[in-house]
Design an enzyme around this catalytic site. Structure first.
Site, short mmCIF file in Angstrom:
data_model
loop_
_atom_site.label_atom_id
_atom_site.label_comp_id
_atom_site.label_asym_id
_atom_site.label_seq_id
_atom_site.Cartn_x
_atom_site.Cartn_y
_atom_site.Cartn_z
N ASP A 81 0.85 -1.20 0.00
CA ASP A 81 0.00 0.00 0.00
C ASP A 81 0.89 1.25 0.00
O ASP A 81 1.82 1.36 0.81
CB ASP A 81 -0.86 -0.05 1.29
CG ASP A 81 -1.95 0.99 1.31
OD1 ASP A 81 -2.41 1.41 0.22
OD2 ASP A 81 -2.38 1.37 2.43
N HIS A 179 -7.78 10.20 3.30
CA HIS A 179 -7.41 9.22 4.32
C HIS A 179 -7.78 9.73 5.71
O HIS A 179 -7.89 10.92 5.93
CB HIS A 179 -5.90 8.96 4.28
CG HIS A 179 -5.48 8.24 3.04
ND1 HIS A 179 -4.94 8.87 1.96
CD2 HIS A 179 -5.54 6.92 2.72
CE1 HIS A 179 -4.67 7.98 1.02
NE2 HIS A 179 -5.03 6.79 1.44
N SER A 213 -12.92 4.49 4.46
CA SER A 213 -13.53 4.19 5.76
C SER A 213 -14.80 5.01 5.94
O SER A 213 -14.91 6.15 5.47
CB SER A 213 -12.54 4.50 6.89
OG SER A 213 -11.64 3.43 7.04
N ASP A 255 -8.96 1.18 6.27
CA ASP A 255 -7.99 0.99 7.37
C ASP A 255 -8.44 1.72 8.64
O ASP A 255 -8.52 1.13 9.72
CB ASP A 255 -6.61 1.49 6.92
CG ASP A 255 -5.54 1.22 7.97
OD1 ASP A 255 -5.72 0.30 8.78
OD2 ASP A 255 -4.51 1.93 7.99
P1 13P Z 1 -9.01 5.07 5.28
O1 13P Z 1 -8.12 5.98 6.05
O2 13P Z 1 -10.27 5.75 4.86
O3 13P Z 1 -9.29 3.81 6.00
O4 13P Z 1 -8.24 4.69 3.91
C1 13P Z 1 -7.29 3.65 3.92
C2 13P Z 1 -6.47 3.63 2.67
O5 13P Z 1 -6.76 4.27 1.69
C3 13P Z 1 -5.29 2.76 2.67
O6 13P Z 1 -4.55 2.88 1.49
O1 G3H Z 2 -3.38 5.06 3.61
C1 G3H Z 2 -2.70 4.65 4.53
C2 G3H Z 2 -3.15 3.48 5.34
O2 G3H Z 2 -4.22 3.82 6.18
C3 G3H Z 2 -2.00 2.90 6.08
O3 G3H Z 2 -1.63 3.72 7.14
O4 G3H Z 2 0.71 4.23 6.60
O5 G3H Z 2 -0.15 4.55 8.91
O6 G3H Z 2 0.20 2.24 8.00
P1 G3H Z 2 -0.12 3.68 7.70
ZN ZN Z 3 -4.61 4.89 0.70
#
Ligand code: 13P
Ligand code: G3H
Ligand code: ZN
Length: 316
Positions: A81, A179, A213, A255
């Site tokens: 990701d 996000h 989310s 996430d």
């Molecule tokens: P959220 O923060 O809306 O859960 O999005 C997660 C995401 O895009 C991870 O790549």
């Molecule tokens: O878009 C990001 C995801 O929510 C992952 O979050 O980079 O803090 O692990 P993180």
């Molecule tokens: Zn993302």
């Protein structure tokens, strides 16, 4: 069973969206697999750079391999990701990933194209597919903070050109989400008009929605009632997942909502049991609650109940 992201996309395109869920530790992984088996859904495990360095990337890989043994029925892909170029190369070389995301969306168009092309060449040489991003989501990504005013929606003509030039396999589009837990002020709908225009230009091409989310109000209220201070949070309307899927959104990233489940469980547990210091009782509650949450999301994405048909179409 780990499969390629392409295999999952072929089965899902235009019918349902695959839930793409981030994992960081064993409890989250157990909850994820339990929820996906309970709802009979294929899924995508996402690993961010932060997740790779939280304990150790080898630890995460071992946890996923163990989960695949514990849940032999599960069908899933493993995806990087928000990768930078170097991390993409590391994951491609590891032989463990089904797909990687190269996120050069903050760079100018030509630079984004050049970086994405290099990653696509390296990934395709190893049979791994590539998600790229065009347009900018608002909110906070790992190393980059995009001010809301600077977030810009994906331009459909640019998207077509970008896909043609880079040879990427799927495209993360900015259609109004961001996000984290604070996505919208007031208006709360995806830009379906933009999605329709992109789909018309690249029919059959899998699109990805980040920042998906829903930030459930009742979850946030429970967190705040147990001592949290999460204010003015707002997420995506879960009833828009399936309409987006019908317009080509084949992967929906979630996430933050899982983090809210974790926070609610642990805040309530230690509020009610202030003398407790064994981490396993709240850990068990979290795994059960996270599984419930995942199953509920898979039902909304339309991926619930797809396992048997997918297995048949894979000839397994
Ligand atoms: P959220 O923060 O809306 O859960 O999005 C997660 C995401 O895009 C991870 O790549
Ligand atoms: O878009 C990001 C995801 O929510 C992952 O979050 O980079 O803090 O692990 P993180
Ligand atoms: Zn993302």
């Amino acid at each position: 069973m780990i499969v390629t992201t392409d295999q999952l996309f072929k089965h899902a395109y235009g019918k349902y969206a695959l839930g793409a869920y981030n994992i960081n530790n064993a409890e989250q992984t157990m909850g994820l697999f339990r929820g996906c088996i309970e709802s009979q859904a294929p899924f995508i495990i996402q690993i961010s750079k932060g997740a790779r360095s939280y304990t150790d990337k080898r630890m995460l890989e071992a946890i996923i391999r163990a989960a695949a043994e514990i849940f032999p029925e599960a069908i899933f892909a493993v995806h990087l990701d928000h990768g930078d170029e170097q991390t993409c190369y590391e994951c491609i070389a590891s032989g463990f990933f089904s797909s990687v995301m190269i996120d050069a969306s903050h760079d100018p168009f030509a630079e984004n194209v050049a970086i994405t092309k290099r990653v696509v060449a390296a990934a395709h040489a190893k049979g791994i597919s590539v998600e790229a991003e065009l347009g900018m989501l608002g909110g906070v990504e790992e190393d980059i903070k995009v001010e809301e005013g600077n977030a810009c929606l994906t331009d459909p003509a640019e998207a077509e050109d970008f896909i043609r030039q880079t040879g990427c396999d799927s495209l993360a589009c900015a259609i109004g989400t961001s996000h984290g837990a604070f996505k919208f002020k007031g208006r709360q709908s995806l830009h379906f008009d933009v999605l329709e225009k992109i789909k018309a230009r690249v029919p059959g091409f899998p699109l990805v929605m980040h920042g998906s989310s829903s930030v459930p109000k009742e979850e946030v209220d429970r967190i705040n009632a147990a001592g949290g201070t999460i204010k003015d949070s707002m997420g995506v309307d879960v009833n828009e997942y399936l309409p987006a899927a019908k317009l080509g959104v084949t992967k929906i990233n979630i996430d933050t909502d899982g983090r809210l489940v974790w926070t609610r469980v642990h805040r309530e547990f230690f509020r009610d049991k202030a003398g407790e210091f064994d981490f396993r009782p709240p850990g068990k509650i979290f795994m059960a609650e996270y599984a419930k949450f995942i199953a509920s999301r898979n039902r909304l994405l339309g991926s619930a109940g797809q396992l048997a048909d997918l297995r048949k179409s894979l000839g397994k």
